[in-house]
Write a protein that holds these residues in place. Structure first.
Motif, PDB file in Angstrom:
ATOM      1  N   ARG A 331       6.388   0.844  -0.742  1.00  0.00           N
ATOM      2  CA  ARG A 331       5.077   1.468  -0.577  1.00  0.00           C
ATOM      3  C   ARG A 331       4.966   2.694  -1.486  1.00  0.00           C
ATOM      4  NH1 ARG A 331       1.842  -2.164   2.095  1.00  0.00           N
ATOM      5  NH2 ARG A 331       3.064  -3.391   0.616  1.00  0.00           N
ATOM      6  N   ASP A 347      -1.045  -4.248   5.066  1.00  0.00           N
ATOM      7  CA  ASP A 347      -1.699  -5.176   4.143  1.00  0.00           C
ATOM      8  C   ASP A 347      -2.615  -6.062   4.975  1.00  0.00           C
ATOM      9  OD1 ASP A 347      -0.444  -4.219   1.910  1.00  0.00           O
ATOM     10  OD2 ASP A 347       0.867  -5.954   1.612  1.00  0.00           O
ATOM     11  N   THR A 357      -4.348  -3.287   0.497  1.00  0.00           N
ATOM     12  CA  THR A 357      -3.288  -2.407   0.982  1.00  0.00           C
ATOM     13  C   THR A 357      -3.970  -1.119   1.431  1.00  0.00           C
ATOM     14  OG1 THR A 357      -1.559  -3.302  -0.445  1.00  0.00           O
ATOM     15  CG2 THR A 357      -1.242  -1.070   0.373  1.00  0.00           C
TER      16      THR A 357
END
Length: 429
Positions: A331, A347, A357
């Motif tokens: 991430r 997500d 996202t």
């Protein structure tokens, strides 16, 4: 005379219609021309024996030529196109077309070479009618919730805005980069006290990905919102927003989409189902026999992403699935983490494709700087970090690809849903 759009033509009226010639049956004594504009098609019937001047014009017409027809519209039950035909007083050829270089069954890449011709079909026109409605519905949904629309720069001075590669461009005597997302500037808007913003604009990704869902330039729909309690607020907002969008699409174009694409537009139920990433892997292994190595379980593999279409349907009878609890190393550094180091984000998978996202952002300067250092980005994001030195509300946001949304609605590839596709091997037309 003013032009009449074909769908507005009514019997017993004098009309002037303009469009492309889709078909022309040119017989010895009669000619039957089908003319098409963006609203529909209509038949023009020419009595060549009694109109020698019109006969001369008709004999010059080729398929896909552009013509202007003036005459009387009359009802005729034998005419298949809405039972109306035009009996012309005048036909003017605006533009003669050469023989077409592509057909409906031409390869997708050949069709892209002649995209302006490829787009003339009813099917392809519908793609952009749907996309226009989708963008308008999403935009209006947010405007009605007091969001501000902003337009951020696409020329930026840093190459490290996300994990993707960037396009470098000459900027006078310096270097600049095409923006991979408006992320940093969305967050600057939060530090500016704008509280709720969105943007619809181009996004550039220098990725050599030759797939049916990747492009080097696409249209992003991004938003950011202050004073959230958690990333779950974002998930709720996104689910409601997408549901409104799909309602509008189904109501206006659902029948046309079914007729031309064979797809049923499904309006989802709320709330959308949510699963942790570890639980997703456990279920797809149990249900479908897909086993992923432990080293890859911190992120969603492409195959697992595809299998989420079956998983969402089998477990929840739903097309959408939110997935949370990704590993921090997969991430972005600006995602907030909990006390265990778990990123507070998600997500969203729709029909087996990741479309979003989203995350709560880290708004505390010292922690954000530390996380940038962890990723080796502290020098690259010095200007970005300044946004947080003078106070910034807790906030979060997400981004959608408008093109990828269109793909999922119509179940077609990325090249078809973009007006002009850009990929590693395409810069024209």
């Amino acid at each position: 005379m003013e032009r009449t759009i074909i769908k507005d033509v009514k019997p017993d009226e004098l009309v002037k219609v303009q469009g492309f010639v889709e078909n022309c049956r040119n017989k010895r004594t009669m000619a039957f021309i089908v003319i098409r504009d963006i609203s529909g098609k209509i038949q023009v019937t020419v009595d060549k024996e009694n109109n020698p001047q019109l006969a001369e014009v008709v004999d010059q017409i080729t398929l896909e030529s552009v013509i202007t027809v003036t005459g009387k519209a009359v009802a005729n039950e034998y005419v298949k196109l809405n039972g109306i035909e035009i009996l012309p007083d005048d036909i003017k050829i605006e533009s003669i077309a050469e023989a077409m270089p592509i057909k409906e069954d031409s390869t997708i890449d050949l069709r892209m070479d002649y995209r302006w011709i490829d787009l003339r079909t009813e099917r392809n026109t519908l793609i952009f009618k749907v996309q226009t409605l989708m963008a308008a519905t999403l935009r209006n949904y947010l405007i009605n919730k007091d969001f501000l629309e902003i337009h951020t720069p696409k020329l930026i001075n840093t190459a490290s805005e996300s994990g993707s590669e960037v396009f470098e461009v000459k900027y006078f005597e310096d270097k600049a980069y095409l923006a991979q997302s408006p992320q940093f500037y969305k967050q600057m808007a939060m530090a500016s006290g704008f509280e709720k913003i969105f943007e619809v604009g181009p996004v550039f990704r220098a990725e050599k990905s030759n797939t049916n869902k990747h492009a080097t330039e696409f249209t992003g729909f991004d938003l950011e919102i202050s004073y959230i309690n958690s990333f779950e607020d974002l998930m709720k907002l996104e689910a409601e927003m997408l549901t409104e969008m799909l309602k509008a699409v189904k109501e206006k174009y659902g029948e046309d989409i079914k007729r031309l694409f064979g797809e049923e537009v499904v309006v989802p139920t709320l709330p959308f189902p949510v699963m942790k990433l570890a639980d997703v892997y456990a279920e797809i292994e149990k249900r479908y026999g897909y086993v992923v190595p432990e080293t890859e379980k911190g992120d969603l593999t492409t195959e697992a992403e595809h299998l989420c279409q079956n998983l969402a349907k089998d477990m929840f009878d739903h097309e959408f699935l939110f997935i949370t609890d990704y590993d921090a190393k997969h991430r972005a550094f600006y995602h907030m983490r909990d006390e265990k180091g778990m990123p507070l984000g998600y997500d969203l998978i729709w029909k087996g494709v990741e479309i979003t996202t989203g995350a709560q952002r880290e708004h505390r300067y010292e922690i954000l700087k530390k996380q940038a250092v962890e990723k080796g980005l502290d020098k690259d994001v010095q200007n970005y970090l300044k946004f947080f030195e003078y106070g910034c509300p807790p906030h979060g946001g997400f981004g959608l690809g408008l093109d990828r949304l269109t793909m999922r609605v119509l179940n077609i590839g990325i090249k078809e849903v973009m007006f002009l596709f850009r990929g590693p091997n395409r810069l024209t037309p």
